[in-house]
Scaffold this active site. Structure first.
Site, PDB file in Angstrom:
ATOM      1  N   TRP A   1      52.026  36.541  44.914  1.00 58.87           N
ATOM      2  CA  TRP A   1      52.159  36.034  46.279  1.00 58.87           C
ATOM      3  C   TRP A   1      51.912  34.540  46.394  1.00 58.87           C
ATOM      4  CZ3 TRP A   1      47.498  33.899  46.771  1.00 58.87           C
ATOM      5  CH2 TRP A   1      46.387  34.548  46.227  1.00 58.87           C
ATOM      6  N   ASN A   2      51.471  33.872  45.341  1.00 58.25           N
ATOM      7  CA  ASN A   2      51.079  32.463  45.553  1.00 58.25           C
ATOM      8  C   ASN A   2      52.272  31.505  45.585  1.00 58.25           C
ATOM      9  OD1 ASN A   2      51.420  32.826  42.792  1.00 58.25           O
ATOM     10  ND2 ASN A   2      49.884  31.305  42.254  1.00 58.25           N
TER      11      ASN A   2
ATOM     12  N   LYS B   1      61.138  42.050  42.251  1.00 60.56           N
ATOM     13  CA  LYS B   1      60.080  42.816  42.949  1.00 60.56           C
ATOM     14  C   LYS B   1      58.972  41.828  43.334  1.00 60.56           C
ATOM     15  CE  LYS B   1      56.509  44.647  42.760  1.00 60.56           C
ATOM     16  NZ  LYS B   1      55.417  44.274  43.701  1.00 60.56           N
ATOM     17  N   PRO B   2      58.979  41.389  44.601  1.00 55.91           N
ATOM     18  CA  PRO B   2      57.939  40.443  45.025  1.00 55.91           C
ATOM     19  C   PRO B   2      56.623  41.153  45.300  1.00 55.91           C
ATOM     20  CG  PRO B   2      59.357  40.976  46.877  1.00 55.91           C
ATOM     21  CD  PRO B   2      59.920  41.720  45.678  1.00 55.91           C
TER      22      PRO B   2
ATOM     23  N   GLU C   1      58.556  29.873  29.981  1.00 57.61           N
ATOM     24  CA  GLU C   1      59.549  29.642  31.019  1.00 57.61           C
ATOM     25  C   GLU C   1      59.899  28.163  31.011  1.00 57.61           C
ATOM     26  OE1 GLU C   1      57.721  31.648  34.512  1.00 57.61           O
ATOM     27  OE2 GLU C   1      59.165  33.256  34.082  1.00 57.61           O
TER      28      GLU C   1
ATOM     29  N   GLY D   1      51.649  36.974  37.205  1.00 57.60           N
ATOM     30  CA  GLY D   1      50.561  37.554  38.002  1.00 57.60           C
ATOM     31  C   GLY D   1      49.274  37.529  37.208  1.00 57.60           C
ATOM     32  N   SER D   2      48.379  38.432  37.543  1.00 59.53           N
ATOM     33  CA  SER D   2      47.059  38.426  36.911  1.00 59.53           C
ATOM     34  C   SER D   2      47.127  38.991  35.488  1.00 59.53           C
ATOM     35  CB  SER D   2      46.094  39.268  37.747  1.00 59.53           C
ATOM     36  OG  SER D   2      46.565  40.595  37.809  1.00 59.53           O
TER      37      SER D   2
ATOM     38  N   GLU E   1      38.344  33.061  36.560  1.00 59.00           N
ATOM     39  CA  GLU E   1      39.412  32.483  37.383  1.00 59.00           C
ATOM     40  C   GLU E   1      39.079  32.726  38.851  1.00 59.00           C
ATOM     41  OE1 GLU E   1      43.219  34.480  37.629  1.00 59.00           O
ATOM     42  OE2 GLU E   1      44.265  32.581  37.790  1.00 59.00           O
TER      43      GLU E   1
ATOM     44  N   CYS F   1      48.179  28.942  39.691  1.00 54.49           N
ATOM     45  CA  CYS F   1      47.696  29.364  38.370  1.00 54.49           C
ATOM     46  C   CYS F   1      47.237  28.176  37.541  1.00 54.49           C
ATOM     47  CB  CYS F   1      48.781  30.139  37.642  1.00 54.49           C
ATOM     48  SG  CYS F   1      50.293  29.198  37.417  1.00 54.49           S
TER      49      CYS F   1
ATOM     50  N   GLU G   1      53.440  35.586  32.407  1.00 52.00           N
ATOM     51  CA  GLU G   1      52.786  34.348  32.862  1.00 52.00           C
ATOM     52  C   GLU G   1      51.551  34.795  33.620  1.00 52.00           C
ATOM     53  OE1 GLU G   1      53.352  31.326  32.272  1.00 52.00           O
ATOM     54  OE2 GLU G   1      55.392  31.260  31.513  1.00 52.00           O
ATOM     55  N   LEU G   2      50.380  34.582  33.022  1.00 50.71           N
ATOM     56  CA  LEU G   2      49.176  35.230  33.555  1.00 50.71           C
ATOM     57  C   LEU G   2      48.166  34.219  34.098  1.00 50.71           C
ATOM     58  CD1 LEU G   2      48.912  37.946  30.758  1.00 50.71           C
ATOM     59  CD2 LEU G   2      50.158  38.043  32.921  1.00 50.71           C
TER      60      LEU G   2
HETATM   61  P1  NAD Z   1      48.851  40.526  40.690  1.00 51.94           P
HETATM   62  O1  NAD Z   1      48.773  40.610  39.236  1.00 51.94           O
HETATM   63  O2  NAD Z   1      47.891  41.303  41.503  1.00 51.94           O
HETATM   64  O3  NAD Z   1      50.307  40.951  41.202  1.00 51.94           O
HETATM   65  C1  NAD Z   1      51.472  40.395  40.658  1.00 51.94           C
HETATM   66  C2  NAD Z   1      52.627  41.366  40.882  1.00 51.94           C
HETATM   67  O4  NAD Z   1      52.342  42.603  40.215  1.00 51.94           O
HETATM   68  C3  NAD Z   1      52.860  41.718  42.345  1.00 51.94           C
HETATM   69  O5  NAD Z   1      54.249  41.838  42.568  1.00 51.94           O
HETATM   70  C4  NAD Z   1      52.175  43.056  42.488  1.00 51.94           C
HETATM   71  O6  NAD Z   1      52.719  43.856  43.514  1.00 51.94           O
HETATM   72  C5  NAD Z   1      52.413  43.690  41.143  1.00 51.94           C
HETATM   73  N1  NAD Z   1      51.358  44.660  40.817  1.00 51.94           N
HETATM   74  C6  NAD Z   1      50.082  44.680  41.289  1.00 51.94           C
HETATM   75  N2  NAD Z   1      49.387  45.702  40.752  1.00 51.94           N
HETATM   76  C7  NAD Z   1      50.230  46.334  39.906  1.00 51.94           C
HETATM   77  C8  NAD Z   1      50.103  47.436  39.009  1.00 51.94           C
HETATM   78  N3  NAD Z   1      48.972  48.119  38.869  1.00 51.94           N
HETATM   79  N4  NAD Z   1      51.176  47.779  38.249  1.00 51.94           N
HETATM   80  C9  NAD Z   1      52.319  47.082  38.351  1.00 51.94           C
HETATM   81  N5  NAD Z   1      52.503  46.033  39.197  1.00 51.94           N
HETATM   82  C10 NAD Z   1      51.490  45.654  39.955  1.00 51.94           C
HETATM   83  O7  NAD Z   1      48.779  38.943  41.012  1.00 51.94           O
HETATM   84  P2  NAD Z   1      48.647  38.238  42.425  1.00 51.94           P
HETATM   85  O8  NAD Z   1      47.290  38.551  42.977  1.00 51.94           O
HETATM   86  O9  NAD Z   1      49.854  38.525  43.238  1.00 51.94           O
HETATM   87  O10 NAD Z   1      48.710  36.702  41.969  1.00 51.94           O
HETATM   88  C11 NAD Z   1      47.613  35.999  41.512  1.00 51.94           C
HETATM   89  C12 NAD Z   1      47.531  36.000  39.995  1.00 51.94           C
HETATM   90  O11 NAD Z   1      48.747  35.528  39.435  1.00 51.94           O
HETATM   91  C13 NAD Z   1      46.463  35.060  39.446  1.00 51.94           C
HETATM   92  O12 NAD Z   1      45.783  35.670  38.393  1.00 51.94           O
HETATM   93  C14 NAD Z   1      47.263  33.871  38.936  1.00 51.94           C
HETATM   94  O13 NAD Z   1      46.622  33.126  37.940  1.00 51.94           O
HETATM   95  C15 NAD Z   1      48.476  34.547  38.432  1.00 51.94           C
HETATM   96  N6  NAD Z   1      49.585  33.584  38.345  1.00 51.94           N
HETATM   97  C16 NAD Z   1      49.994  33.150  37.110  1.00 51.94           C
HETATM   98  C17 NAD Z   1      51.022  32.194  37.016  1.00 51.94           C
HETATM   99  C18 NAD Z   1      51.505  31.665  35.682  1.00 51.94           C
HETATM  100  O14 NAD Z   1      52.595  31.089  35.633  1.00 51.94           O
HETATM  101  N7  NAD Z   1      50.782  31.820  34.608  1.00 51.94           N
HETATM  102  C19 NAD Z   1      51.620  31.721  38.182  1.00 51.94           C
HETATM  103  C20 NAD Z   1      51.166  32.198  39.406  1.00 51.94           C
HETATM  104  C21 NAD Z   1      50.155  33.142  39.478  1.00 51.94           C
END
Ligand code: NAD
Length: 488
Positions: free
Chosen positions: A133-134, A157-158, A439, A208-209, A362, A264, A230-231
């Site tokens: 979401w960021n 899938k957002p 990327e 994501g995370s 983090e 991130c 990308e975590l």
């Molecule tokens: P998140 O990991 O909670 O969610 C990311 C995506 O995964 C969302 O679309 C979510 O719906 C989906 N998701 C959530 N739980 C799931 C599950 N159990 N199984 C499958 N899919 C699932 O991340 P967030 O809270 O949306 O974003 C913040 C995190 O993203 C932070 O840790 C940040 O560092 C990371 N991030 C990394 C980068 C990068 O390029 N390295 C960039 C932006 C954000």
């Protein structure tokens, strides 16, 4: 896809008002999207020029409509409007960059021992693009642009809390793409699970995370999908003793509180030499005080709310713990506005111990701890001993000294005298728990391509013994056998 899917409400994190509704798709909808993508795949993969031309037209349209689209994003995400508009402009730049990138024609390798080899590049197939979401748009575009130009089809899938901007972008793009090449599915986590387990999906590109990324990698394993992850990160800014405090503070604050610190690769912690600690902390506090906190859409807002209550409460509790662990509140700590949303002022914690969670985990929000060092080698050992390795920065006018330190930091990107600037043509990604794959640039494109090596004996002038092909040096050659189908 469900013709009339159930919908769910999306909220403004600044006002907590409903800003729209999105389809609540099901796992069956994902299966249907996968099947439909299959009907579009071959024709899409076959015509490279059509793909490049579509991406160029999309870039123009996205740029033209970035104002309207940015408002949708600012409302649902909370970010300052100009940053939201910028996301769409970044997306347009990515579409153009990949449309123009000349790279993956069939390659002929040097002929050897009567053999002629060609390497073909082919799209990996259907991609599931799962985003956080960021930065819902720029992080999606950095997947869509290379995937589409490579000839892949994509299901986006957002995050459940920022679906509207993705829906708007996909709708716009579909004005230029053949049916079913690009689809979005919106709703809960069940969709990601479907994407990462269905056999028709050949690759998951996830941002994501770290926690969710590793779960997705495990889900993708039985069907041997490729994954790009990308975590998370916990980027340090390492300030050297000769750094200019005002310049350094302005640069660090510009990174640390962009998107309310939910970036991130933002500066998440500062390491400063004891000799500069007082002056730099004061300069950081003064720069933070200059940020007007408010609704992203309001003129004059310098920093919006955090995106959700859980994130705000987590960061706020880490600030309290850092103070209990010996840190000192140098600025902030309140909400900074009477609005009811998830606000937190830009908050600076001085003298933060290295092992308080605000420093060593983090924190992803509007707080910035400043830790003091006596020997920069201790900082380096501390950082390289940790699991995250996304980015870092070194601040000093002495580029040789800064560069030497940068060369020993275990991270995917190290900035000098800046933090957070990314380039179209340079790879971006993490070391260790911060991710795998890259990327941007040609590295980003290669994530969506697979190779096929065609290895031809150049004549049929001798009888192979016991079924083993024996190359005949200098025999008549037939180039047609290996130039074959390149990536369309
Ligand atoms: P998140 O990991 O909670 O969610 C990311 C995506 O995964 C969302 O679309 C979510 O719906 C989906 N998701 C959530 N739980 C799931 C599950 N159990 N199984 C499958 N899919 C699932 O991340 P967030 O809270 O949306 O974003 C913040 C995190 O993203 C932070 O840790 C940040 O560092 C990371 N991030 C990394 C980068 C990068 O390029 N390295 C960039 C932006 C954000």
């Amino acid at each position: 896809m469900s013709v009339y899917p159930t919908t769910y409400e999306v909220f403004d994190p600044a006002t907590l008002e409903v800003v729209g509704t999105a389809p609540l798709h099901t796992a069956e909808d994902v299966e249907c999207a996968v099947a439909l993508a299959g009907t579009a795949a071959a024709a899409w993969a076959a015509d490279r020029e059509a793909r490049r031309s579509a991406l160029r037209s999309i870039a123009v349209a996205v740029r033209d409509q970035s104002g309207r689209l940015g408002e949708i994003l600012s409302r649902e995400q909370g970010k300052v409007l100009r940053e939201a508009v910028m996301e769409f402009q970044v997306a347009a730049g990515l579409f153009e960059y990949y449309a123009d990138l000349e790279w993956y024609q069939t390659e002929q390798l040097p002929e050897r021992d009567g053999r002629r080899l060609a390497v073909h590049y082919r799209p990996v197939g259907l991609v599931g693009a799962i985003t956080p979401w960021n930065f819902p748009i720029s992080l999606l575009a950095v997947k869509l642009a290379p995937a589409l130009v490579a000839g892949c089809t994509v299901i986006a899938k957002p995050s459940p809390s920022t679906p509207l901007s993705t829906i708007a972008l996909v709708e716009l793009m579909n004005g230029f793409l053949p049916p079913h090449v690009l689809t979005s599915v919106t709703g809960r986590g069940v969709l990601s699970r479907a994407l990462s387990t269905l056999p028709g999906v050949r690759k998951i590109s996830f941002t994501g995370s770290t926690e969710v990324g590793t779960a997705i990698m495990a889900q993708a394993a039985p069907t041997v999908k490729r994954v790009t992850l990308e975590l998370g990160g916990n980027d340090p800014a390492i300030v050297l003793p000769d750094a200019d405090p005002a310049f350094t503070a302005a640069g660090i604050i510009g990174s640390a509180f962009r998107n309310a610190g939910q970036v991130c690769m933002a500066v998440k912690r500062v390491f400063v030499p004891r000799s500069l600690a007082g002056e730099l902390t004061e300069a950081l506090a003064a720069a933070a005080a200059g940020l007007v906190v408010g609704r992203g859409l309001d003129t004059g807002t310098g920093m919006g709310p955090m995106h959700n209550a859980a994130q705000r409460d987590l960061v706020s509790s880490l600030v309290t713990q850092a103070v209990n662990d010996g840190g000192r509140l140098a600025f902030g700590g309140g909400t900074g506005t009477p609005l009811p949303g998830y606000f937190m002022e830009p908050t600076i914690i001085a003298d933060a111990p290295y092992d308080t969670p605000l420093v060593c985990s983090e924190q992803f929000g509007s707080a910035l701890p400043v830790s003091v060092y006596d020997d920069v080698e201790d900082v380096l050992a501390h950082l390289n001993g940790q699991e995250f390795g996304l980015g870092a920065s070194v601040w000093s006018p002495d580029l040789d000294r800064a560069g030497e330190l940068a060369s020993r930091i275990e991270a995917g990107t190290v900035w000098i005298n800046q933090h957070t600037q990314v380039e179209l043509d340079a790879p971006f990604g993490g070391w260790k728990a911060s991710g795998m794959g890259r990327e941007r640039g040609r590295w980003g494109l290669s994530e969506y391509l697979q190779t096929r090596t065609v290895n031809a004996v150049t004549g049929q002038h001798s009888i192979p013994a016991a079924g083993v092909a024996v190359p005949v040096s200098g025999a008549a050659t037939s180039g047609a056998a290996v130039s074959g189908a390149a990536a369309g």
